[in-house]
Write a protein that holds these residues in place. Structure first.
Motif, PDB file in Angstrom:
ATOM      1  N   UNK A   1      -6.403  -0.359  11.950  1.00  0.00           N
ATOM      2  CA  UNK A   1      -7.848  -0.605  11.901  1.00  0.00           C
ATOM      3  C   UNK A   1      -8.207  -1.647  10.848  1.00  0.00           C
ATOM      4  N   UNK A   2      -7.318  -2.643  10.691  1.00  0.00           N
ATOM      5  CA  UNK A   2      -7.605  -3.737   9.775  1.00  0.00           C
ATOM      6  C   UNK A   2      -7.411  -3.413   8.315  1.00  0.00           C
ATOM      7  N   UNK A   3      -6.801  -2.254   8.006  1.00  0.00           N
ATOM      8  CA  UNK A   3      -6.656  -1.852   6.614  1.00  0.00           C
ATOM      9  C   UNK A   3      -5.232  -1.370   6.342  1.00  0.00           C
ATOM     10  N   UNK A   4      -4.833  -1.488   5.084  1.00  0.00           N
ATOM     11  CA  UNK A   4      -3.585  -0.918   4.594  1.00  0.00           C
ATOM     12  C   UNK A   4      -3.909  -0.147   3.330  1.00  0.00           C
ATOM     13  N   UNK A   5      -3.590   1.132   3.348  1.00  0.00           N
ATOM     14  CA  UNK A   5      -3.881   2.005   2.204  1.00  0.00           C
ATOM     15  C   UNK A   5      -2.670   2.907   2.003  1.00  0.00           C
ATOM     16  N   UNK A   6      -1.717   2.462   1.156  1.00  0.00           N
ATOM     17  CA  UNK A   6      -0.477   3.203   0.950  1.00  0.00           C
ATOM     18  C   UNK A   6      -0.305   3.490  -0.538  1.00  0.00           C
ATOM     19  N   UNK A   7       0.287   4.624  -0.851  1.00  0.00           N
ATOM     20  CA  UNK A   7       0.423   5.061  -2.237  1.00  0.00           C
ATOM     21  C   UNK A   7       1.824   5.623  -2.478  1.00  0.00           C
ATOM     22  N   UNK A   8       2.401   5.250  -3.601  1.00  0.00           N
ATOM     23  CA  UNK A   8       3.677   5.806  -4.011  1.00  0.00           C
ATOM     24  C   UNK A   8       4.871   5.273  -3.254  1.00  0.00           C
TER      25      UNK A   8
ATOM     26  N   UNK B   1      -2.403 -15.123   9.510  1.00  0.00           N
ATOM     27  CA  UNK B   1      -3.470 -14.239   9.021  1.00  0.00           C
ATOM     28  C   UNK B   1      -3.269 -13.940   7.541  1.00  0.00           C
ATOM     29  N   UNK B   2      -4.344 -13.572   6.880  1.00  0.00           N
ATOM     30  CA  UNK B   2      -4.275 -13.299   5.449  1.00  0.00           C
ATOM     31  C   UNK B   2      -5.256 -12.186   5.121  1.00  0.00           C
ATOM     32  N   UNK B   3      -4.919 -11.384   4.105  1.00  0.00           N
ATOM     33  CA  UNK B   3      -5.833 -10.345   3.675  1.00  0.00           C
ATOM     34  C   UNK B   3      -7.061 -10.969   3.017  1.00  0.00           C
ATOM     35  N   UNK B   4      -8.217 -10.385   3.284  1.00  0.00           N
ATOM     36  CA  UNK B   4      -9.434 -10.822   2.596  1.00  0.00           C
ATOM     37  C   UNK B   4      -9.376 -10.385   1.131  1.00  0.00           C
ATOM     38  N   UNK B   5      -8.855  -9.183   0.894  1.00  0.00           N
ATOM     39  CA  UNK B   5      -8.691  -8.676  -0.462  1.00  0.00           C
ATOM     40  C   UNK B   5      -7.489  -7.748  -0.464  1.00  0.00           C
ATOM     41  N   UNK B   6      -6.705  -7.802  -1.555  1.00  0.00           N
ATOM     42  CA  UNK B   6      -5.527  -6.949  -1.673  1.00  0.00           C
ATOM     43  C   UNK B   6      -5.304  -6.602  -3.143  1.00  0.00           C
ATOM     44  N   UNK B   7      -5.082  -5.312  -3.423  1.00  0.00           N
ATOM     45  CA  UNK B   7      -4.851  -4.841  -4.783  1.00  0.00           C
ATOM     46  C   UNK B   7      -3.535  -4.060  -4.812  1.00  0.00           C
ATOM     47  N   UNK B   8      -2.609  -4.476  -5.705  1.00  0.00           N
ATOM     48  CA  UNK B   8      -1.333  -3.783  -5.891  1.00  0.00           C
ATOM     49  C   UNK B   8      -1.287  -3.284  -7.328  1.00  0.00           C
ATOM     50  N   UNK B   9      -1.083  -1.968  -7.497  1.00  0.00           N
ATOM     51  CA  UNK B   9      -1.032  -1.387  -8.833  1.00  0.00           C
ATOM     52  C   UNK B   9       0.164  -0.441  -8.921  1.00  0.00           C
ATOM     53  N   UNK B  10       0.730  -0.269 -10.128  1.00  0.00           N
ATOM     54  CA  UNK B  10       1.826   0.691 -10.285  1.00  0.00           C
ATOM     55  C   UNK B  10       1.367   2.098  -9.934  1.00  0.00           C
ATOM     56  N   UNK B  11       2.220   2.832  -9.295  1.00  0.00           N
ATOM     57  CA  UNK B  11       1.918   4.204  -8.894  1.00  0.00           C
ATOM     58  C   UNK B  11       1.906   5.114 -10.115  1.00  0.00           C
ATOM     59  N   UNK B  12       0.908   5.973 -10.199  1.00  0.00           N
ATOM     60  CA  UNK B  12       0.807   6.928 -11.302  1.00  0.00           C
ATOM     61  C   UNK B  12       1.488   8.229 -10.903  1.00  0.00           C
TER      62      UNK B  12
ATOM     63  N   UNK C   1       7.587   2.468  -7.967  1.00  0.00           N
ATOM     64  CA  UNK C   1       6.668   2.789  -6.873  1.00  0.00           C
ATOM     65  C   UNK C   1       5.319   2.103  -7.083  1.00  0.00           C
ATOM     66  N   UNK C   2       4.640   1.828  -5.947  1.00  0.00           N
ATOM     67  CA  UNK C   2       3.427   1.027  -5.987  1.00  0.00           C
ATOM     68  C   UNK C   2       2.357   1.601  -5.066  1.00  0.00           C
ATOM     69  N   UNK C   3       1.105   1.302  -5.405  1.00  0.00           N
ATOM     70  CA  UNK C   3      -0.044   1.564  -4.537  1.00  0.00           C
ATOM     71  C   UNK C   3      -0.541   0.225  -4.006  1.00  0.00           C
ATOM     72  N   UNK C   4      -0.814   0.162  -2.711  1.00  0.00           N
ATOM     73  CA  UNK C   4      -1.331  -1.070  -2.102  1.00  0.00           C
ATOM     74  C   UNK C   4      -2.577  -0.736  -1.294  1.00  0.00           C
TER      75      UNK C   4
ATOM     76  N   UNK D   1       8.027   2.578  -2.666  1.00  0.00           N
ATOM     77  CA  UNK D   1       8.876   1.623  -3.371  1.00  0.00           C
ATOM     78  C   UNK D   1       8.773   0.268  -2.692  1.00  0.00           C
ATOM     79  N   UNK D   2       9.277  -0.752  -3.356  1.00  0.00           N
ATOM     80  CA  UNK D   2       9.275  -2.072  -2.744  1.00  0.00           C
ATOM     81  C   UNK D   2      10.182  -2.079  -1.514  1.00  0.00           C
ATOM     82  N   UNK D   3      11.244  -1.298  -1.544  1.00  0.00           N
ATOM     83  CA  UNK D   3      12.094  -1.189  -0.365  1.00  0.00           C
ATOM     84  C   UNK D   3      11.302  -0.607   0.812  1.00  0.00           C
ATOM     85  N   UNK D   4      10.475   0.414   0.527  1.00  0.00           N
ATOM     86  CA  UNK D   4       9.629   0.984   1.584  1.00  0.00           C
ATOM     87  C   UNK D   4       8.693  -0.085   2.160  1.00  0.00           C
TER      88      UNK D   4
END
Length: 396
Positions: free
Chosen positions: A306-313, A284-295, A345-348, A315-318
């Motif tokens: 539910x078919x989504x991933x929405x995580x903020x702040x 399987x593969x994401x249809x769309x994925x955005x990774x940005x540095x956490x502010x 830290x990252x937002x995905x 770390x890559x270890x997390x």
């Protein structure tokens, strides 16, 4: 619920990383039919570790018959169309270790033939031998209440389903099913499969004597949400009585069971050529994925499902811990990591395609989460050039 073991400490090793008597092969009624029905090929193996294992399947996808995270007791129950609680005897690990099955058969294979093939597979690969018997078994019996049932005969027989309804955002938790063209046996199965939202720890059987199919809605508060619901809380027992005019009573009586005479913990190896007959399914593969540095100062939370991933702040270890379902409290679960792994830290934000999300939603809740974990691994490999492998290490 099973627990996973390995020798020593099972660690994720990061490679150089840069940020870029009746045998199970025979049916109880007719021993000859099942032996002639077999999967064309079958890969049988121990299930990978997940923190909360949950049976997924069986599913027939094209010519592939798939079961994931199934105990031997669940496989036997599926093969013989009985409740898993009615599989008795056998070793203590029967409801502990879990297995994956990926088998090949004709796309038009009926559900009945699939069960006979599974019986044959259990006999051949696990040497399962069972026989019919009776045991005094506790069960919740669904019966008609003291008054007339509050059930409407089905208006249409075109389809049969119990559709879960989503509560409004911020409202107390609720289990709400709108059911069309459902028999009382199907209602008992719904209660059995949901565990009544945490109220029912025994199988549910239909003792209403009501024939035909009905339309109805059943709404109750899951046991874990009663404090939040307060005075509006409704147990499954009260909901059945007040909304449908039915009742559940816990009873004990002799019931038919399947007794396990013998079974092997380790399946026999896949026959030669199995890997060629069963090429890996496309990942399987994401249809769309955005990774940005956490502010700094931004939201620090996450949701996966539910078919989504929405995580903020995180770390890559997390993110690695989520992707491989590692124990976050075990600091040795990841080895060879650079110092910044637990600093930056990252937002995905990512989503599956609508078709994939709909398909996952029709399976066990764990399936959607596992699919998203696989996609996250691929995403980390693509965006961070992550390379890693699992190995056992000696430790406390």
């Amino acid at each position: 619920m099973g627990t996973w073991h390995c020798v020593g400490i099972c660690a994720l090793i990061l490679l150089p990383l840069t940020c870029s008597a009746q045998s199970a092969g025979s049916a109880p009624a007719d021993g000859s039919a099942a032996k002639t029905l077999k999967f064309e090929a079958a890969d049988v193996r121990r299930s990978p570790h997940v923190s909360e294992p949950w049976l997924d399947g069986p599913h027939l996808e094209g010519d592939r018959y798939l079961i994931r995270q199934a105990t031997i007791a669940e496989l036997i129950a599926n093969a013989y169309s009985i409740d898993v609680g009615n599989v008795q005897g056998g070793p203590s690990w029967l409801e502990y270790y879990r297995y994956d099955i990926d088998a090949k058969t004709e796309p038009a294979t009926t559900a009945g033939d699939q069960k006979l093939m599974l019986q044959a597979l259990l006999s051949e690969r696990f040497h399962v031998v069972v026989h019919n018997g009776t045991e005094p078994m506790p069960a919740y019996v669904l019966r008609v209440g003291k008054d007339k049932p509050k059930l409407k005969p089905a208006e249409s027989t075109a389809s049969s389903a119990c559709d879960p309804q989503q509560p409004p955002p911020g409202s107390p938790p609720v289990r709400d099913f709108v059911c069309h063209n459902q028999t009382m046996e199907q209602l008992a199965r719904l209660l059995r499969n949901t565990g009544g939202g945490g109220y029912l720890d025994q199988p549910v059987v239909d003792g209403t004597g009501l024939k035909g199919a009905f339309d109805f809605e059943l709404k109750w508060t899951p046991s874990g949400g009663r404090d939040r619901a307060g005075a509006a809380s409704v147990s499954i027992f009260d909901a059945l009585t007040d909304q449908l005019g039915l009742k559940l009573t816990l009873e004990t009586a002799p019931r038919p069971v399947l007794l396990v005479d013998s079974v092997n913990e380790a399946p026999t190896p896949d026959p030669p050529g199995t890997d060629k007959a069963l090429p890996p399914l496309p990942p399987p593969d994401f249809e769309v994925a955005v990774i940005t540095p956490y502010k700094p100062g931004g939201p620090h939370h996450g949701s996966i499902g539910n078919g989504r991933m929405d995580v903020h702040g995180l770390t890559l270890r997390d993110l690695i811990t989520v992707a491989w379902d590692l124990n976050d409290s075990n600091k040795d679960a990841i080895a060879n990591e650079p110092a910044w792994l637990n600093k930056d830290r990252w937002d995905v934000e990512a989503k599956m395609s609508n078709d994939d999300a709909s398909e996952a939603a029709n399976r066990a809740p764990q399936t959607d989460y596992e699919q998203l974990q696989i996609m996250l691994r691929a995403l980390l490999a693509e965006r961070f050039n992550l390379r890693a492998h699992m190995e056992d290490r000696v430790g406390d």
